[in-house]
Each structure stands twice: as structure tokens, then as C-alpha cells.
Design an enzyme around this catalytic site. Structure first.
Site, PDB file in Angstrom:
ATOM      1  N   HIS A 259    -101.586  20.708-126.689  1.00 32.47           N
ATOM      2  CA  HIS A 259    -100.123  20.788-126.886  1.00 32.47           C
ATOM      3  C   HIS A 259     -99.550  22.029-126.199  1.00 32.47           C
ATOM      4  O   HIS A 259     -98.587  21.930-125.422  1.00 32.47           O
ATOM      5  CB  HIS A 259     -99.812  20.818-128.384  1.00 32.47           C
ATOM      6  CG  HIS A 259     -98.354  20.907-128.701  1.00 32.47           C
ATOM      7  ND1 HIS A 259     -97.580  19.811-128.958  1.00 32.47           N
ATOM      8  CD2 HIS A 259     -97.515  21.978-128.786  1.00 32.47           C
ATOM      9  CE1 HIS A 259     -96.338  20.187-129.196  1.00 32.47           C
ATOM     10  NE2 HIS A 259     -96.268  21.507-129.094  1.00 32.47           N
ATOM     11  N   GLU A 260    -100.139  23.174-126.494  1.00 35.01           N
ATOM     12  CA  GLU A 260     -99.623  24.422-125.918  1.00 35.01           C
ATOM     13  C   GLU A 260     -99.863  24.488-124.411  1.00 35.01           C
ATOM     14  O   GLU A 260     -99.053  25.069-123.675  1.00 35.01           O
ATOM     15  CB  GLU A 260    -100.257  25.625-126.614  1.00 35.01           C
ATOM     16  CG  GLU A 260    -100.010  25.699-128.110  1.00 35.01           C
ATOM     17  CD  GLU A 260     -98.530  25.689-128.476  1.00 35.01           C
ATOM     18  OE1 GLU A 260     -97.697  26.099-127.641  1.00 35.01           O
ATOM     19  OE2 GLU A 260     -98.212  25.267-129.598  1.00 35.01           O
TER      20      GLU A 260
ATOM     21  N   HIS B 156     -96.935  22.944-122.641  1.00 39.71           N
ATOM     22  CA  HIS B 156     -95.833  23.909-122.473  1.00 39.71           C
ATOM     23  C   HIS B 156     -96.148  24.907-121.363  1.00 39.71           C
ATOM     24  O   HIS B 156     -95.309  25.202-120.505  1.00 39.71           O
ATOM     25  CB  HIS B 156     -95.613  24.689-123.779  1.00 39.71           C
ATOM     26  CG  HIS B 156     -95.088  23.866-124.919  1.00 39.71           C
ATOM     27  ND1 HIS B 156     -94.019  23.015-124.806  1.00 39.71           N
ATOM     28  CD2 HIS B 156     -95.491  23.795-126.213  1.00 39.71           C
ATOM     29  CE1 HIS B 156     -93.777  22.450-125.982  1.00 39.71           C
ATOM     30  NE2 HIS B 156     -94.665  22.905-126.844  1.00 39.71           N
TER      31      HIS B 156
END
Length: 384
Positions: free
Chosen positions: A32-33, A36
Site C-alpha cells: 500500500h505505502e 504512494h
């Protein structure tokens, strides 16, 4: 001696749950990170920190661009802190931005065009969905799937199926017009449709017929607690009739997309039933429940089971982060939508209030989920 054995069993159960849980959660959070991070770098935004976990740093290092990669003490999430943010929640720092030089502002997250900011924010959930698709597809491609024919082996007397007119030997080919390829596909549709009328297309001999039936609501015990499912009262063919079906790469990818969509669709179905009172909120689970499931899956399903759990949790976290709640990714996207409509960002005061409301909602949800986990854990101990 009994006390020591009990303590040893408890410790073994604790570590047997925590280690798989940390593995599953770390993979999902990292992906997920990383979504980003990669899109942020691609958009030219500076990154101060990439963190797995919160709280005190356990260890870390700086890369050649000055980003601090670190592992922190509380392993319940993570964040990417961009240039110009107050913290990892992408809350802008107006004072710091005002002091920046033009060169620094060019690499600051809050000063980027709204399209770039939206892409960076959305990249986290998108990465979770892509991870789930690839894991589902990879498992199918490597191991294949065992499939049973969607044939009725027997019908329970007095059941919904008996009352609707199902007979042994019936082959279910479609439900509500959607083609059914095997018994598992039929089973998943029925279990997710408690109290919902369904139209079954059935082959009886050489004659196609249509049967209307509404699955009864039945409570099933799961690692997450009591789960309400639909039930017709028909039995599958014997396991000896199952056949291993192999799929190519493209077909596996298609099935991975379908499996991910299935999880999303079922999640929205549950939430809609929850809003209308047809489902109970006691099925919401938090870290304790996920840890229990991780331990059980690692014990009974091995690596393959953990891969499936990672895919399932990845979809759930990606979907949760898209909810329009300030502090979550969906809340940021909601603010950007207002910015596009108004032609300027919301005021700092409005954003601050929104983030506080979002924080309160997230904390309440976490506490409620933790309370459900404790109740389910207590119930499982009483039953052992």
C-alpha cells in the site's frame, strides 16, 4: 504440571498467531505505502520517510535521495511522509510551505496540481487491488483449481430446496442469468444471498427448467465469529468427482480480477445489509481477530493459505482506505473533489475539522472492532 502445559500452549498459540499476523499485515501495508511512494517519486515529490509501523523507530537507513526507510515499534500500519506534510497522514504544513524556496515548493506535495495529488493518494489502494489480483491469479495459475460439477446430489427434506422443487440430479447452469461453472460458484452465490430471491436455471435430464428459491438465513461459526449465510439445503456431489482444472496465464489473470471483484461486491453487500438492519455489526473484526485467523490459516493452510489471506486482507484494506472519511485516502480524494468544484482548496480550518472528525471515526471503528474481537475470543475460549 498441567499449569505449565497450559502456559506453554498459550505461549505457543500466541506466537503461532502473532508471527503469521505480522507477516500478512507487513506485506499488505508495504505494498500500500509503496504505491504512494512510487507514484509520488514519479510525480517529482520529495519523500522524507517511508515507515512500516508507528511510534519509536527500531531501525532504519537513509537512501541516496534522503528518504528515511524505517521499521517502528507499533506494527499496525505505516505511512509515507512527503515534503511539505506535517505527518504521514498528508496533512499540509502551511507555515513550512510559506518558508520554502521556489525549488522546494516544486517538490512539495501540497503544492502539486490536484491531479497529481489525487494520483499519489489513490495509488495506495490501487496497489492493494493489484496485489490481490496477482496473488489470486498466481495461485490459480500455479496450482489450478479443484472443481465439482454444479449438480444436486441430494435434497434435505423440508429445506428451502425441497420446497422450491429441486431434485437429485438437477444441474444448475445459471443463477439470475449469471452462468454457473461449478458447485463452488453456486455455493458462494447462495451463501451471500440470505433472504434474497434467486432464479435458478436448471437442467433436468434434457429439459431446462426455472426454479425460484430464497435461501434461508443460517448462522455459521467462523474464526471471525458468527457469520450469517444463505442456505438452500442441497448437497454437492462426492469429493471423488472433483477434477483439477488448469488455467493459462491470461485465464488465471481474468479469474484473479473476478475473485477480487467478488470480495469487493460481497463487502458492499454486507455494508448495505448492515445499514438496513439485515446484518449485524458483530462480524467487524480488528487486529486481534485478524491475528487469530492468521494463526489458524498458517496452521491448517500453510503458505498457500497465508497467500490467500494476504490477498483477501489487501482487498479489504484497499477498499477501506477509499471510504470518504477524512484521514483515510478516500477522505483526501473527497477534499480534492471539493477543490476541483470550488476552484480552490477548502480552508485550513475546514480541513482541520474534517481530519479531527475522521480521526474520531477511525478510532471508534478500531475500538468497536477490538471489542468484537474480545467477545469472539472469549466465546471461543468458553467453547474449548
Amino acid at each position: 504440571m498441567d499449569f505449565l502445559n497450559a502456559m506453554g500452549g498459550t505461549a505457543g498459540g500466541f506466537f503461532g498467531a502473532v508471527i503469521p499476523f505480522l507477516f500478512v499485515l507487513t506485506v499488505v501495508v508495504f505494498v500500500h505505502e509503496m504505491g504512494h511512494f512510487l507514484v509520488g517519486r514519479w510525480c517529482g515529490v520529495g519523500v522524507h520517510a517511508f515507515s512500516l509501523g508507528f511510534g519509536p523507530e527500531l531501525f532504519g537507513f537513509n537512501d541516496r535521495r534522503g528518504t528515511r526507510w524505517k521499521l517502528c515499534a507499533i506494527p499496525l500500519g505505516g505511512y509515507v511522509k512527503f515534503h511539505g506534510d506535517v505527518n504521514g497522514a498528508s496533512i499540509p504544513d502551511p507555515e513550512a510551505i510559506a518558508r520554502m524556496s521556489p525549488q522546494e515548493r516544486a517538490t512539495s506535495f501540497p503544492t502539486q496540481p490536484v491531479a497529481k495529488r489525487a494520483a499519489i493518494v489513490a495509488a495506495g489502494p490501487v496497489a492493494n487491488f493489484l496485489l490481490a489480483i496477482l496473488l489470486f491469479a498466481g495461485a490459480i495459475w500455479l496450482a489450478g483449481r479443484y472443481e465439482l460439477p454444479a449438480r444436486v446430489s441430494s435434497v434435505e427434506p423440508g429445506s428451502v430446496a425441497a420446497q422450491a422443487g429441486f431434485q437429485p440430479g438437477d444441474v444448475i447452469t445459471a443463477i439470475d442469468g449469471q452462468k454457473i461453472g461449478d458447485f463452488n460458484a453456486m455455493y458462494r452465490t447462495v451463501t451471500g444471498s440470505a433472504g434474497t430471491p434467486l432464479t435458478f436455471t436448471v437442467e433436468r435430464g434434457d429439459q431446462p427448467i426455472t426454479i425460484q428459491a430464497t435461501p434461508a438465513t443460517y448462522e455459521e461459526k467462523t474464526p471471525f465469529g458468527r457469520h450469517r449465510i444463505g442456505r438452500l439445503g442441497i448437497r454437492s456431489p462426492a469429493g471423488s468427482e472433483a477434477r483439477l482444472v488448469r488455467y493459462g496465464a491470461l485465464d488465471s489473470l481474468d479469474l484473479g480480477v473476478r475473485e477480487t471483484y467478488f470480495v469487493v461486491e460481497r463487502t458492499f453487500s454486507y455494508l448495505s445489509k448492515l445499514a438496513t438492519g439485515r446484518e449485524s455489526a458483530d462480524q467487524l473484526s480488528g487486529p486481534i481477530g485478524i491475528a487469530r485467523v492468521s494463526g489458524e490459516v498458517a496452521k491448517t493452510g500453510g503458505v498457500g493459505g497465508l497467500v490467500g489471506l494476504i490477498a483477501l486482507l489487501s482487498v479489504s484494506i484497499g477498499l477501506l482506505n477509499l471510504f470518504p472519511v477524512p484521514l483515510l485516502d478516500g477522505g483526501h480524494l473527497l477534499f480534492y473533489a471539493f477543490e476541483v468544484i470550488r476552484g480552490r482548496p477548502l480552508s485550513e480550518r475546514a480541513q482541520e475539522i474534517g481530519f479531527r472528525i475522521g480521526l474520531a471515526l477511525v478510532l471508534m471503528l478500531m475500538l468497536f472492532a477490538a471489542w468484537n474481537d474480545i467477545l469472539n475470543l472469549g466465546a471461543s475460549w468458553r467453547n474449548t
